[in-house]
Enzyme design. Structure first.
Site, PDB file in Angstrom:
ATOM      1  N   ASP A  93       0.851  -1.182   0.000  1.00 45.00           N
ATOM      2  CA  ASP A  93       0.000   0.000   0.000  1.00 45.00           C
ATOM      3  C   ASP A  93       0.890   1.236   0.000  1.00 45.00           C
ATOM      4  O   ASP A  93       2.106   1.151   0.146  1.00 45.00           O
ATOM      5  CB  ASP A  93      -0.975  -0.020   1.180  1.00 45.00           C
ATOM      6  N   SER A  94       0.273   2.405  -0.164  1.00 43.32           N
ATOM      7  CA  SER A  94       1.068   3.617  -0.382  1.00 43.32           C
ATOM      8  C   SER A  94       1.516   4.290   0.900  1.00 43.32           C
ATOM      9  O   SER A  94       2.360   5.180   0.882  1.00 43.32           O
ATOM     10  CB  SER A  94       0.252   4.618  -1.190  1.00 43.32           C
ATOM     11  N   GLY A  95       0.932   3.896   2.033  1.00 39.38           N
ATOM     12  CA  GLY A  95       1.213   4.562   3.293  1.00 39.38           C
ATOM     13  C   GLY A  95       0.189   5.617   3.659  1.00 39.38           C
ATOM     14  O   GLY A  95       0.125   6.068   4.802  1.00 39.38           O
ATOM     15  N   GLY A  96      -0.637   6.008   2.695  1.00 36.11           N
ATOM     16  CA  GLY A  96      -1.602   7.078   2.928  1.00 36.11           C
ATOM     17  C   GLY A  96      -2.595   6.784   4.035  1.00 36.11           C
ATOM     18  O   GLY A  96      -2.834   7.616   4.917  1.00 36.11           O
ATOM     19  N   PHE A  97      -3.162   5.579   4.017  1.00 33.72           N
ATOM     20  CA  PHE A  97      -4.182   5.230   5.012  1.00 33.72           C
ATOM     21  C   PHE A  97      -3.594   5.230   6.423  1.00 33.72           C
ATOM     22  O   PHE A  97      -4.198   5.746   7.367  1.00 33.72           O
ATOM     23  CB  PHE A  97      -4.803   3.863   4.687  1.00 33.72           C
ATOM     24  N   ASP A 147      -2.628   8.295  -1.980  1.00 38.24           N
ATOM     25  CA  ASP A 147      -3.891   9.031  -1.929  1.00 38.24           C
ATOM     26  C   ASP A 147      -4.187   9.467  -0.503  1.00 38.24           C
ATOM     27  O   ASP A 147      -3.502   9.069   0.437  1.00 38.24           O
ATOM     28  CB  ASP A 147      -5.043   8.173  -2.467  1.00 38.24           C
ATOM     29  N   GLN A 190     -11.667   7.145  -5.201  1.00 36.42           N
ATOM     30  CA  GLN A 190     -12.244   7.661  -3.964  1.00 36.42           C
ATOM     31  C   GLN A 190     -13.606   8.291  -4.294  1.00 36.42           C
ATOM     32  O   GLN A 190     -14.087   8.172  -5.408  1.00 36.42           O
ATOM     33  CB  GLN A 190     -11.298   8.686  -3.315  1.00 36.42           C
ATOM     34  N   GLY A 217     -11.532   3.902   0.334  1.00 39.25           N
ATOM     35  CA  GLY A 217     -12.459   4.691   1.126  1.00 39.25           C
ATOM     36  C   GLY A 217     -13.714   3.955   1.552  1.00 39.25           C
ATOM     37  O   GLY A 217     -14.707   4.571   1.944  1.00 39.25           O
ATOM     38  N   ASP A 267      -8.006  -7.518   0.719  1.00 38.74           N
ATOM     39  CA  ASP A 267      -7.032  -7.798   1.775  1.00 38.74           C
ATOM     40  C   ASP A 267      -7.661  -7.417   3.100  1.00 38.74           C
ATOM     41  O   ASP A 267      -8.536  -6.560   3.157  1.00 38.74           O
ATOM     42  CB  ASP A 267      -5.756  -6.962   1.581  1.00 38.74           C
ATOM     43  N   CYS A 305     -12.628 -29.135   7.847  1.00 39.30           N
ATOM     44  CA  CYS A 305     -11.435 -28.349   7.526  1.00 39.30           C
ATOM     45  C   CYS A 305     -10.180 -29.224   7.582  1.00 39.30           C
ATOM     46  O   CYS A 305     -10.041 -30.072   8.469  1.00 39.30           O
ATOM     47  CB  CYS A 305     -11.321 -27.182   8.512  1.00 39.30           C
ATOM     48  N   CYS A 307      -6.998 -27.925   7.772  1.00 36.48           N
ATOM     49  CA  CYS A 307      -5.837 -27.196   8.304  1.00 36.48           C
ATOM     50  C   CYS A 307      -5.254 -27.924   9.512  1.00 36.48           C
ATOM     51  O   CYS A 307      -5.916 -28.785  10.110  1.00 36.48           O
ATOM     52  CB  CYS A 307      -6.242 -25.765   8.689  1.00 36.48           C
ATOM     53  N   CYS A 310      -7.368 -28.055  12.770  1.00 33.49           N
ATOM     54  CA  CYS A 310      -8.565 -28.909  12.770  1.00 33.49           C
ATOM     55  C   CYS A 310      -8.228 -30.393  12.640  1.00 33.49           C
ATOM     56  O   CYS A 310      -8.973 -31.235  13.136  1.00 33.49           O
ATOM     57  CB  CYS A 310      -9.502 -28.487  11.644  1.00 33.49           C
ATOM     58  N   HIS A 336      -5.645 -21.615  10.790  1.00 36.16           N
ATOM     59  CA  HIS A 336      -7.015 -22.037  10.469  1.00 36.16           C
ATOM     60  C   HIS A 336      -7.772 -20.926   9.730  1.00 36.16           C
ATOM     61  O   HIS A 336      -8.429 -21.175   8.702  1.00 36.16           O
ATOM     62  CB  HIS A 336      -7.796 -22.417  11.728  1.00 36.16           C
TER      63      HIS A 336
END
Length: 376
Positions: A93-97, A147, A190, A217, A267, A305, A307, A310, A336
């Site tokens: 990510d860009s770091g903006g958030f 952004d 946005q 956003g 994500d 499951c 994993c 489980c 899991h």
């Protein structure tokens, strides 16, 4: 394996798509869920364990990595892939958030953002140009444009002003990114929950031209109904032949609803964060392993499951190690949860390819509505 970045749609079902993003470091099957490796690690997991859950791509955080250990250091040590021992694709990510949500005192201008580190209070400056340079040093495969994420609630006027600055920053990000074969730059739409602003943002991004497009956003407290309301039209404003990425989503039912509305990538920190706090996501909904009802239960979290949590451990054991504060608790529950999220994505990819997504979604909701297995 391709030496360039490309995207192809193999099948559609309604607005949902399944396809492949090709990168020099490997293919990403879509719709894709990207586990978050904030500080060059998916917490409580080895990289090979993350790969074993079915993840094709990880997300890294520009803001965290620029503060610690520093992008120059990562670059000197061979880039983020070598540094964290993950050879598949990485999106940063860009770091903006994070600047907007985590940093201390900050000053926002047309040039960029000056802020105080949440780690040690040191002063830093982030702009479209510096964000592109930091992400280049990290060596990520997919780079996000810089952004501004306005804090909600905000007036439509504030959202519009912020969005238009983000579009100017998107052009600066594109200019600073330059020509990097095999790497991709994604622009970020946005515009809050206003259709006209979302469309204006999409038009601005398409005029600049990106290898992929994110819907930013959302999932910032507006609620699922409002988010789905935007997703009913926003993906349609973006190019059909490029991947669409919904940032920061989400819970399983958010993910399913987003895929139905044409989203290709998502994500979220939820699977790993929940795993460390004793929450397990299963096809029957959420299980809180700290509850006393599990203390004597010899059954697995989810009998279907495959994993390690489980197949090898009982609810009673998982309850015990969580209550005892043992590290293996977060390890097993995170594994899991990531396994469950990737299994959900594979189920949707198969359903879209087979033209049976509606039936898959109906079954998904019916199983969750049934709730957890009855206590012994």
């Amino acid at each position: 394996m391709s030496d360039r970045f490309s995207f192809s749609v193999a099948a559609t079902d309604g607005r949902a798509r399944t396809g492949t993003i090709q990168t020099p470091r490997g293919d990403i099957r879509t719709p894709a869920f990207m586990p978050v490796g904030t500080a060059a690690t998916v917490k409580a997991m080895l990289p090979e364990s993350v790969a074993a859950t079915g993840a094709d791509i990880l997300l890294g955080n520009t803001y965290h990595l620029m503060l610690r250990p520093g992008a120059e250091r990562v670059s000197r040590l061979g880039g983020l892939h070598r540094f964290m021992n993950w050879q598949r694709p990485i999106l940063t990510d860009s770091g903006g958030f994070q600047v907007m949500s985590l940093a201390g005192l900050r000053k926002l201008t047309e040039e960029g953002v000056t802020f105080a580190s949440h780690v040690d209070g040191s002063k830093h400056f982030l702009s479209p140009e510096t964000s592109m340079e930091i992400q280049r040093q990290l060596g990520s495969d997919i780079v996000m444009a810089f952004d501004e994420c306005p804090a909600l609630p905000a007036t439509e006027e504030e959202v519009a002003k912020s969005m238009r600055m983000s579009m100017r920053w998107a052009q600066r990000s594109r200019d600073a990114f330059g020509d990097r074969p095999g790497h991709a730059l994604f622009g970020i739409m946005q515009g809050g929950v206003t259709r006209e602003l979302r469309e204006e943002s999409a038009e601005a991004l398409k005029a600049i031209g990106f290898e992929g497009y994110a819907i930013g956003g959302l999932a910032v407290g507006e609620g699922q109904e409002a988010m789905f309301g935007v997703l009913d039209y926003a993906p349609g404003f973006l190019p059909q032949d490029k991947p669409r990425y919904l940032m920061g989503v989400g819970k399983p039912d958010d993910i399913v609803g987003a895929v139905q509305r044409g989203v290709d990538m998502m994500d979220c920190v939820l699977p790993s964060r929940s795993g460390r706090t004793g929450q397990a996501w299963t096809r029957r909904g959420q299980v809180n392993i700290k509850n006393a009802r599990h203390a004597d239960d010899p059954r697995p979290l989810d009998a279907e499951c495959t994993c390690p949590a489980c197949t090898g451990y009982s609810r009673a054991y998982l309850h015990h190690v969580f209550r005892s504060g043992e590290m293996i608790s977060g390890m097993l529950l995170t594994w899991h949860n990531l396994h469950y999220f990737q299994e959900l994505m594979q189920g949707m990819r198969d359903a879209i390819a087979g033209g049976r997504l509606d039936a898959f979604v109906a079954d998904f909701h019916a199983q969750r509505a049934g709730g957890d297995i009855a206590p012994l």
